[in-house]
Design a protein around this motif. Structure first.
Motif, mmCIF file in Angstrom:
data_model
loop_
_atom_site.group_PDB
_atom_site.id
_atom_site.type_symbol
_atom_site.label_atom_id
_atom_site.label_comp_id
_atom_site.label_asym_id
_atom_site.label_seq_id
_atom_site.Cartn_x
_atom_site.Cartn_y
_atom_site.Cartn_z
ATOM 1 N N ALA A 134 113.599 33.687 -4.399
ATOM 2 C CA ALA A 134 114.801 33.434 -5.198
ATOM 3 C C ALA A 134 114.443 32.738 -6.505
ATOM 4 C CB ALA A 134 115.781 32.571 -4.392
ATOM 5 N N GLY A 135 113.509 31.783 -6.439
ATOM 6 C CA GLY A 135 113.090 31.089 -7.655
ATOM 7 C C GLY A 135 112.438 32.021 -8.654
ATOM 8 N N MET A 136 111.626 32.954 -8.157
ATOM 9 C CA MET A 136 110.978 33.914 -9.054
ATOM 10 C C MET A 136 112.006 34.807 -9.734
ATOM 11 S SD MET A 136 107.821 33.636 -9.603
ATOM 12 C CE MET A 136 107.852 35.203 -10.478
ATOM 13 N N ARG A 137 113.000 35.207 -8.984
ATOM 14 C CA ARG A 137 114.021 36.075 -9.572
ATOM 15 C C ARG A 137 114.780 35.366 -10.684
ATOM 16 N NH1 ARG A 137 116.352 38.578 -3.901
ATOM 17 N NH2 ARG A 137 114.881 40.315 -3.712
ATOM 18 N N LEU A 138 114.996 34.071 -10.505
ATOM 19 C CA LEU A 138 115.796 33.327 -11.472
ATOM 20 C C LEU A 138 114.966 32.767 -12.628
ATOM 21 C CD1 LEU A 138 118.113 31.364 -9.027
ATOM 22 C CD2 LEU A 138 118.755 33.295 -10.479
ATOM 23 N N PHE A 139 113.806 32.223 -12.314
ATOM 24 C CA PHE A 139 113.079 31.437 -13.315
ATOM 25 C C PHE A 139 111.641 31.895 -13.566
ATOM 26 C CE2 PHE A 139 115.917 28.552 -10.846
ATOM 27 C CZ PHE A 139 116.891 28.392 -11.826
ATOM 28 N N GLY A 140 111.157 32.895 -12.846
ATOM 29 C CA GLY A 140 109.752 33.275 -12.935
ATOM 30 C C GLY A 140 109.346 33.775 -14.314
ATOM 31 N N THR A 141 108.185 33.337 -14.779
ATOM 32 C CA THR A 141 107.617 33.804 -16.037
ATOM 33 C C THR A 141 106.165 34.195 -15.797
ATOM 34 O OG1 THR A 141 106.761 31.647 -16.734
ATOM 35 C CG2 THR A 141 109.055 32.169 -17.315
ATOM 36 N N ARG A 142 105.596 34.892 -16.766
ATOM 37 C CA ARG A 142 104.180 35.245 -16.664
ATOM 38 C C ARG A 142 103.313 33.992 -16.613
ATOM 39 N NH1 ARG A 142 102.491 40.509 -20.183
ATOM 40 N NH2 ARG A 142 104.115 41.951 -19.461
ATOM 41 N N ARG A 143 103.644 33.014 -17.397
ATOM 42 C CA ARG A 143 102.861 31.781 -17.408
ATOM 43 C C ARG A 143 102.943 31.057 -16.066
ATOM 44 N NH1 ARG A 143 101.121 29.937 -22.363
ATOM 45 N NH2 ARG A 143 101.636 31.360 -24.078
ATOM 46 N N TYR A 144 104.102 31.100 -15.456
ATOM 47 C CA TYR A 144 104.250 30.494 -14.135
ATOM 48 C C TYR A 144 103.355 31.209 -13.125
ATOM 49 C CZ TYR A 144 106.410 28.961 -9.778
ATOM 50 O OH TYR A 144 106.621 28.454 -8.531
ATOM 51 N N LEU A 145 103.355 32.534 -13.152
ATOM 52 C CA LEU A 145 102.531 33.305 -12.234
ATOM 53 C C LEU A 145 101.047 33.030 -12.440
ATOM 54 C CD1 LEU A 145 104.259 36.813 -12.322
ATOM 55 C CD2 LEU A 145 104.176 35.233 -10.387
ATOM 56 N N ALA A 146 100.637 32.826 -13.683
ATOM 57 C CA ALA A 146 99.215 32.699 -14.009
ATOM 58 C C ALA A 146 98.627 31.347 -13.642
ATOM 59 C CB ALA A 146 99.011 32.953 -15.502
ATOM 60 N N ARG A 147 99.478 30.363 -13.336
ATOM 61 C CA ARG A 147 99.002 28.980 -13.189
ATOM 62 C C ARG A 147 97.873 28.824 -12.179
ATOM 63 N NH1 ARG A 147 103.574 24.963 -11.820
ATOM 64 N NH2 ARG A 147 103.927 26.563 -10.241
ATOM 65 N N HIS A 148 97.937 29.564 -11.079
ATOM 66 C CA HIS A 148 96.957 29.354 -10.016
ATOM 67 C C HIS A 148 96.159 30.628 -9.711
ATOM 68 C CE1 HIS A 148 98.785 25.469 -9.355
ATOM 69 N NE2 HIS A 148 99.956 26.026 -9.108
ATOM 70 N N LEU A 149 96.055 31.518 -10.677
ATOM 71 C CA LEU A 149 95.366 32.784 -10.431
ATOM 72 C C LEU A 149 93.864 32.730 -10.688
ATOM 73 C CD1 LEU A 149 97.855 35.490 -11.803
ATOM 74 C CD2 LEU A 149 97.468 34.757 -9.430
ATOM 75 N N ALA A 150 93.393 31.776 -11.471
ATOM 76 C CA ALA A 150 91.955 31.688 -11.753
ATOM 77 C C ALA A 150 91.189 31.582 -10.428
ATOM 78 C CB ALA A 150 91.663 30.488 -12.641
ATOM 79 N N THR A 151 90.169 32.417 -10.265
ATOM 80 C CA THR A 151 89.426 32.476 -9.005
ATOM 81 C C THR A 151 87.929 32.505 -9.288
ATOM 82 O OG1 THR A 151 91.229 33.800 -8.063
ATOM 83 C CG2 THR A 151 89.158 33.717 -6.823
#
Length: 243
Positions: A134-151
């Protein structure tokens, strides 16, 4: 070793890493995957698989697992968030024109493992996934998604904490499936290392599984020879928004 890099300028990038072993024409090409990205990322991966590989080892829990569908709910919700301009992983392995094998868990096996998770983990998962969706549908951004993707090849503090908090889920989603991947890599190494000429096997798995893949290949005598970066998505859309 970096598998996924996140920078302000380049956005989220995946390192396509080639592993070679002296004295053999067999090489492995690792494609660390993020399961939500720009359509062009998946198109580029598919093009490289066709052009560079004679065989593809791909992940994919078999059909019939409600547990897998629930675990992927956040990604699918974000993929339907049109403002992000992103899609859920979209590679049609049936049309690559390259043989594809999937050593991953079958749907029934995964579902059985999911039902055996500790009650606490299943209860928390049942609460967290709908809330994050629900949070992603309302407030999700690319920057939000990218925060923890570094591997990278070593676990981050956040990943170690998550593994400690979800020991059953970590074993099911990561460790058991890592072992299946390592077994497949080992089997193909033994079967193909002495074949004449050059032959490339592509490995298309989630970035976190690439730690196990890289460790297994190093143990078999391979080394990372080179890498090419492929953009998964930029932090801002072409219109300049962070959506």
């Amino acid at each position: 070793m970096q598998f996924i890099e996140v920078t302000e300028l380049a956005g989220v990038r995946s390192a396509v890493i080639r592993f070679r072993k002296p004295g053999t024409g067999l090489e492995f090409l690792l494609f660390p995957m993020i399961h939500l990205g720009e359509a062009g990322f998946y198109q580029e991966v598919a093009a490289q698989l066709r052009r560079r590989c004679g065989l593809v080892i791909a992940e994919g829990v078999g059909e019939g697992s409600a547990g897998a569908r629930r675990a992927c709910g956040v990604l699918r919700a974000a993929g339907r968030h049109e403002q992000l301009g992103l899609v859920v992983q979209d590679i049609d392995f049936d049309t690559l024109g390259v043989p594809v094998v999937c050593p991953d868990m079958g749907g029934e096996e995964f579902e059985k493992g999911f039902r055996r998770l500790p009650l606490r983990e299943r209860a928390v998962l049942a609460t967290v996934v709908p809330a994050v969706t629900a949070g992603m549908r309302l407030f999700g951004t690319r920057r939000y998604l990218a925060r923890h993707l570094a591997t990278e090849d070593l676990l981050s503090d956040a990943e170690e904490a998550a593994a400690d908090f979800w020991p059953g889920l970590d074993d099911l989603v990561m460790r058991r499936r890592d072992r299946l991947l390592v077994r497949a890599l080992t089997d193909y190494h033994r079967a193909s290392a002495d074949r004449p000429g050059s032959f490339t096997i592509g490995v298309v798995y989630g970035a976190e599984h690439m730690r196990a893949a890289a460790d297994a290949l190093v143990g078999l005598g391979y080394h990372a020879a080179d890498a090419d970066w492929v953009t998964v998505f930029l932090l801002d859309r072409p219109d300049g928004s962070g959506q």
